[in-house]
Write an enzyme that holds these catalytic residues in place. Structure first.
Site, PDB file in Angstrom:
ATOM      1  N   PHE A 137       0.897  -1.267   0.163  1.00 52.44           N
ATOM      2  CA  PHE A 137      -0.021  -0.052  -0.002  1.00 52.44           C
ATOM      3  C   PHE A 137       0.961   1.390  -0.068  1.00 52.44           C
ATOM      4  O   PHE A 137       1.673   1.356   1.025  1.00 52.44           O
ATOM      5  CB  PHE A 137      -0.894  -0.082   0.933  1.00 52.44           C
ATOM      6  CG  PHE A 137      -2.078   1.346   1.129  1.00 52.44           C
ATOM      7  CD1 PHE A 137      -2.916   0.952   0.330  1.00 52.44           C
ATOM      8  CD2 PHE A 137      -1.622   2.426   1.715  1.00 52.44           C
ATOM      9  CE1 PHE A 137      -3.639   2.181   0.424  1.00 52.44           C
ATOM     10  CE2 PHE A 137      -2.593   3.443   1.780  1.00 52.44           C
ATOM     11  CZ  PHE A 137      -3.540   3.453   0.951  1.00 52.44           C
ATOM     12  N   ASP A 222       9.088   2.627   1.908  1.00 53.39           N
ATOM     13  CA  ASP A 222       7.887   3.345   2.408  1.00 53.39           C
ATOM     14  C   ASP A 222       7.710   3.112   3.925  1.00 53.39           C
ATOM     15  O   ASP A 222       7.369   1.944   4.078  1.00 53.39           O
ATOM     16  CB  ASP A 222       6.763   3.026   1.422  1.00 53.39           C
ATOM     17  CG  ASP A 222       5.477   3.611   1.820  1.00 53.39           C
ATOM     18  OD1 ASP A 222       5.684   4.021   2.844  1.00 53.39           O
ATOM     19  OD2 ASP A 222       4.254   3.423   1.285  1.00 53.39           O
ATOM     20  N   LYS A 256       2.725   9.268   8.937  1.00 56.37           N
ATOM     21  CA  LYS A 256       1.834   9.296   9.996  1.00 56.37           C
ATOM     22  C   LYS A 256       2.317   9.665  11.285  1.00 56.37           C
ATOM     23  O   LYS A 256       1.786  10.644  11.725  1.00 56.37           O
ATOM     24  CB  LYS A 256       1.557   7.676   9.993  1.00 56.37           C
ATOM     25  CG  LYS A 256       0.713   7.008   8.631  1.00 56.37           C
ATOM     26  CD  LYS A 256       0.161   5.872   8.703  1.00 56.37           C
ATOM     27  CE  LYS A 256      -1.028   5.720   7.885  1.00 56.37           C
ATOM     28  NZ  LYS A 256      -0.613   4.923   6.543  1.00 56.37           N
TER      29      LYS A 256
END
Ligand SMILES: *Cc1c(COP(=O)(O)O)cnc(C)c1O
Length: 401
Positions: A137, A222, A256
């Site tokens: 993702f 990522d 995040k």
């Protein structure tokens, strides 16, 4: 059981687009691991808005930094320098092992968009393909959606930007066979978060590093979900590579937890790669603005002061152990405090999603990550008492009473 987990509004009159489905609860405030809904019911947040509020809700240092910055300077263009972003960039570079540069943006997907552009700029003409993993993702913009290795998410939005290729996660031979001179970068999550909390094999990552060197490709990790101590290292790649050694990723994306809820993302790249970007190649109005970077500065100062990676390691070990004592939990996987629990859903009579909803009704926030598993990502500051309380709630849902 909390009474508030009923539909809040009818779909016809609801003012928000139906992208998230009908929300089951309305939260109005939080503190540390706790959340409260509009009826005053208390919940334990073992999800953190998907690994965002790693220091817990309403952290005083973050709140104070925001208030102070709002009174001082909210925004100027990126054509000028401001103070907090410089410290954040220096800290990120130090945590990555040094020798790099940072670009700030506002979200995870934006950090991936920027990294993809950097890979193309660095690759040069004809060398632009980004190879990523199935079940990965990487975001919801058109390019990051194509980088995301979930083909069922692609179809309705075709045509997607070209230059993406997907291979099986943790399968080195398949990756090697897929490489040709058009490949500019390999993009991987060290732990696939949305794909089910799938952990990369360290030997695989090391072979990928060697392959990238051989074929002149960038190795991009990522770390939007795994970064900032979540897995028990500052960045998850540091479980497998020594940050003081140059055998490490070329580019790392993050977001995040960096703002503990304030929108901010960043790209870190080794300096020689970052230098491929020329003035005018990439930009953002808000990325790196003082409000977001002052929050991130507070987050990083607190995380370093409390040794956040050590907290994630010890609380993660404790949570994994206690999960296995919950009835019908058959397995756990993950790293640090990014954990999936596999459940005997036949015995429980509910899917992963239904279990997550039942947990919410018991006052525990988790999410369904597959038909048979839930994901847990509590704050790194979670206490033993909170873990015990959460496991008691989970036991009620999973049939242990
Ligand atoms: C959440 C996430 C993204 C996307 O971040 P947004 O802020 O939602 O755009 C990208 N990559 C990974 C690994 C993520 O977990």
């Amino acid at each position: 059981m909390n009474s508030s987990t009923v539909a809040l509004d009818s779909p016809e009159t609801y003012p928000l687009m139906p992208t998230y489905g009908q929300p089951p609860v309305q939260f109005v405030r939080g503190s540390g691991t706790e959340l409260y809904d509009r009826e005053g019911n208390r919940y334990l947040d073992f999800l953190c808005g998907l690994a965002v509020t790693s220091l817990g809700h309403a952290h005083p240092a973050v709140a104070e930094a925001l208030a102070e910055q709002a009174r001082t300077l909210l925004h100027v263009s990126n054509l000028y320098e401001t103070v907090p972003g410089l410290e954040v960039a220096e800290t990120i570079d130090r945590l990555q092992g040094g020798g790099g540069q940072v670009f700030f943006c506002n979200s995870g997907a934006e950090s991936l968009e920027g990294a993809i552009k950097l890979a193309r700029r660095n690759g040069g003409h004809g060398k632009y393909v980004v190879v990523s993993a199935l079940r990965s993702f990487h975001g919801r913009t058109l390019a990051t959606l194509h980088a995301t290795g979930q083909t069922e998410k692609h179809e309705t939005f075709q045509p997607l930007p070209e230059g993406f290729r997907h291979v099986t996660y943790n399968d080195f031979d398949e990756l090697e066979a897929s490489i040709d001179p058009s490949c500019a970068a390999v993009l991987l999550e060290v732990v696939q978060g949305e794909g089910g909390v799938n952990v990369a094999d360290g030997e695989y990552l090391k072979k990928v590093r060697e392959l990238c060197d051989e074929r002149q490709m960038l190795l991009m990790f990522d770390e939007v979900q795994t970064g900032f101590a979540r897995t028990g290292e500052w960045f998850a790649w540091q479980h497998h590579f020594d940050p003081t050694n140059d055998v490490r990723p070329d580019v790392v994306t993050m977001a995040k937890a960096l703002g503990n809820g304030v929108p901010i993302g960043a790209i870190w790249a080794k300096k020689e790669i970052a230098q491929a970007f020329q003035p005018g190649d990439h930009a953002t109005t808000y990325g790196g603005q003082p409000l977001a970077t002052s929050a991130a500065r507070a987050v990083l100062r607190v995380m370093e002061a409390i040794d956040a990676p050590a907290l994630a390691t010890s609380a993660g070990d404790e949570l994994m152990g206690k999960l296995l004592e919950v009835p019908n939990v058959v397995d756990t996987r993950g790293l640090g405090l990014l954990i999936a629990a596999e459940i005997d859903t036949d015995a429980v009579g509910k899917t992963g999603q239904e279990i997550a909803l039942a947990c919410l009704e018991e006052g525990l926030v988790v999410n369904g990550i597959s038909p048979t598993a839930i994901r847990l990502a509590p704050p790194l500051t979670v206490s033993s008492e909170e873990i015990d309380e959460a496991m008691a709630k989970l036991s009620v849902v999973l049939g242990g009473g």
